[in-house]
Design a protein around this motif. Sequence first.
Motif, PDB file in Angstrom:
ATOM      1  N   GLN A 247       0.824  -1.214   0.000  1.00  0.00           N
ATOM      2  CA  GLN A 247       0.000   0.000   0.000  1.00  0.00           C
ATOM      3  C   GLN A 247       0.861   1.268   0.000  1.00  0.00           C
ATOM      4  OE1 GLN A 247      -3.086  -0.261   3.026  1.00  0.00           O
ATOM      5  NE2 GLN A 247      -3.265   1.968   3.039  1.00  0.00           N
TER       6      GLN A 247
ATOM      7  N   TYR B 119       4.016   1.560  -1.096  1.00  0.00           N
ATOM      8  CA  TYR B 119       4.696   1.725  -2.391  1.00  0.00           C
ATOM      9  C   TYR B 119       3.742   2.305  -3.427  1.00  0.00           C
ATOM     10  CZ  TYR B 119       8.551  -1.112  -0.585  1.00  0.00           C
ATOM     11  OH  TYR B 119       9.602  -1.591   0.144  1.00  0.00           O
ATOM     12  N   LYS B 120       2.514   1.825  -3.371  1.00  0.00           N
ATOM     13  CA  LYS B 120       1.520   2.284  -4.339  1.00  0.00           C
ATOM     14  C   LYS B 120       1.261   3.784  -4.160  1.00  0.00           C
ATOM     15  CE  LYS B 120      -2.943   0.635  -5.970  1.00  0.00           C
ATOM     16  NZ  LYS B 120      -4.086  -0.224  -5.624  1.00  0.00           N
ATOM     17  N   LEU B 121       1.132   4.190  -2.904  1.00  0.00           N
ATOM     18  CA  LEU B 121       0.848   5.595  -2.614  1.00  0.00           C
ATOM     19  C   LEU B 121       2.022   6.493  -3.018  1.00  0.00           C
ATOM     20  CD1 LEU B 121      -1.040   7.699  -1.385  1.00  0.00           C
ATOM     21  CD2 LEU B 121      -0.063   7.205   0.855  1.00  0.00           C
TER      22      LEU B 121
ATOM     23  N   ALA C 222       4.347   5.862  -5.222  1.00  0.00           N
ATOM     24  CA  ALA C 222       4.492   5.881  -6.685  1.00  0.00           C
ATOM     25  C   ALA C 222       3.437   6.799  -7.313  1.00  0.00           C
ATOM     26  CB  ALA C 222       4.357   4.468  -7.243  1.00  0.00           C
ATOM     27  N   SER C 223       2.212   6.733  -6.820  1.00  0.00           N
ATOM     28  CA  SER C 223       1.166   7.571  -7.414  1.00  0.00           C
ATOM     29  C   SER C 223       1.415   9.049  -7.116  1.00  0.00           C
ATOM     30  CB  SER C 223      -0.205   7.134  -6.909  1.00  0.00           C
ATOM     31  OG  SER C 223      -0.286   7.326  -5.520  1.00  0.00           O
ATOM     32  N   CYS C 224       1.989   9.344  -5.944  1.00  0.00           N
ATOM     33  CA  CYS C 224       2.279  10.737  -5.600  1.00  0.00           C
ATOM     34  C   CYS C 224       3.435  11.286  -6.435  1.00  0.00           C
ATOM     35  CB  CYS C 224       2.593  10.870  -4.109  1.00  0.00           C
ATOM     36  SG  CYS C 224       1.124  10.712  -3.094  1.00  0.00           S
TER      37      CYS C 224
ATOM     38  N   TYR D 151       3.976  10.356  -9.425  1.00  0.00           N
ATOM     39  CA  TYR D 151       3.405  10.500 -10.763  1.00  0.00           C
ATOM     40  C   TYR D 151       2.501  11.734 -10.857  1.00  0.00           C
ATOM     41  CZ  TYR D 151       0.740   9.321 -14.948  1.00  0.00           C
ATOM     42  OH  TYR D 151       0.141   9.368 -16.182  1.00  0.00           O
ATOM     43  N   SER D 152       1.728  11.983  -9.804  1.00  0.00           N
ATOM     44  CA  SER D 152       0.734  13.063  -9.879  1.00  0.00           C
ATOM     45  C   SER D 152       0.757  13.938  -8.627  1.00  0.00           C
ATOM     46  CB  SER D 152      -0.660  12.451 -10.062  1.00  0.00           C
ATOM     47  OG  SER D 152      -1.648  13.388  -9.748  1.00  0.00           O
TER      48      SER D 152
ATOM     49  N   GLN E 216      -2.677  13.857  -6.699  1.00  0.00           N
ATOM     50  CA  GLN E 216      -2.852  12.718  -5.788  1.00  0.00           C
ATOM     51  C   GLN E 216      -2.038  12.919  -4.519  1.00  0.00           C
ATOM     52  OE1 GLN E 216      -2.698   8.786  -7.308  1.00  0.00           O
ATOM     53  NE2 GLN E 216      -3.443   9.364  -9.336  1.00  0.00           N
ATOM     54  N   CYS E 217      -0.920  13.566  -4.672  1.00  0.00           N
ATOM     55  CA  CYS E 217      -0.062  13.830  -3.508  1.00  0.00           C
ATOM     56  C   CYS E 217      -0.772  14.790  -2.544  1.00  0.00           C
ATOM     57  CB  CYS E 217       1.261  14.431  -3.989  1.00  0.00           C
ATOM     58  SG  CYS E 217       2.487  14.521  -2.695  1.00  0.00           S
TER      59      CYS E 217
ATOM     60  N   PHE F 209       0.788  10.489   2.759  1.00  0.00           N
ATOM     61  CA  PHE F 209       1.927  10.361   1.860  1.00  0.00           C
ATOM     62  C   PHE F 209       3.238  10.400   2.648  1.00  0.00           C
ATOM     63  CE2 PHE F 209       5.281  12.819  -0.306  1.00  0.00           C
ATOM     64  CZ  PHE F 209       5.679  11.857  -1.211  1.00  0.00           C
TER      65      PHE F 209
END
Lengths: 295, 67
Positions: free
Chosen positions: A81, A83-85, A87-89, A91-92, A95-96, A103
């Motif tokens: 969970q 790592y997913k968060l 990585a998404s932050c 990327y965007s 989302q961060c 985060f």
Amino acid sequence: MIALAASLVLALYVVVPGLLFRSIYRLFIPLRIVSGNTTEEATRAVMTNVIPLTLALLIVWYVPWLDNFPVHADLPELRAQDYKLVASCIYSEQQCNAAGQNFWAALNRTWRRQTVFLFWFYLLTAGTGFGIGYLAGGYGRFRSNRFYRWFADKLLFSRISEWHPLLTAFVFADKNTVVRANVLTVTDNLYRGVVSEHFVDSDGKLTGLILTEALRFDRRSFLQDKDAKLSPETEAYWHSVPGAKLYVFADKIVDLNLNYESPEPSLEMVEKYIERWLERPVQVEYSTPKTKRKS
Amino acid sequence: MTATDLSNLADLLEEDSIPNWLRDQIEHRTGEILNALKSGQSVHLDGPHGEQLTIGPITPPNPAHAT
């Protein structure tokens, strides 16, 4: 941001372990003797990293005590969970912002986990470099073992530059073995001496060698005396070359005649040589001030 | 180096890797050594650093121990 993160991952997980491995491996054996194209080098790098990488993963996932050293990395159940968060932050930014404090908490746990992983990964990479370097550097000692021979031929030295075994004592158990060379050059000069150093380019091709105790053969006088029917003794026409070391450029070499002198050869080697020279079986007893051996 | 394995090259290089004094003496005293061996005698060679080499004829097996 993604480019920065990718560069960081590349540096920490590929470049640094590679440098670490090579810097330890080269303590035992010069890196330039193992040649190969880019694909082969990449394959070798992957192979040497796979073992420490796998072991490091097993340690951080399954080994209690070691999975929290040198820093404490808690809540392993949140690993995926987090790592997913993160990585998404990366990327965007949106989302961060939406993740807020979650985060930073996930990032904190992630860097701790990665510190633990990298610690063990680097340590095991260094260990692998040491182990493989030791095996490679001890070729002369270990090569009588048939498993080691296979390992060395197929994996350790599948693409070795031939000049290293030819011009050094690398393949001999006795590292005091001296390599003597007779070198005929394109200018028709004949030199002989002890090969003390040699140089190869990035493809493993010989570029030059240094002879010590160098002698030059006086061919002109020899031929004159021979024509005058003086029955010359060839040893008398070898004259020392001024200077302690003679550098011979490889592109000037026409012919290279090599001899290997082991100060303490095996009894079997001595016996084989004598039997071949005399063309008959003999019994040999050979002793040095340190040892005494009998066939 | 791909045409041959390193082990094959190493075996080749190790052949005749003996000290220079030993090679010189064997080559210069070949006749003397062969004569001695034919008459059943041994020959002793001395190296420059205290090395000693004795070359003798092959001793036939003792018939008393033969089965």
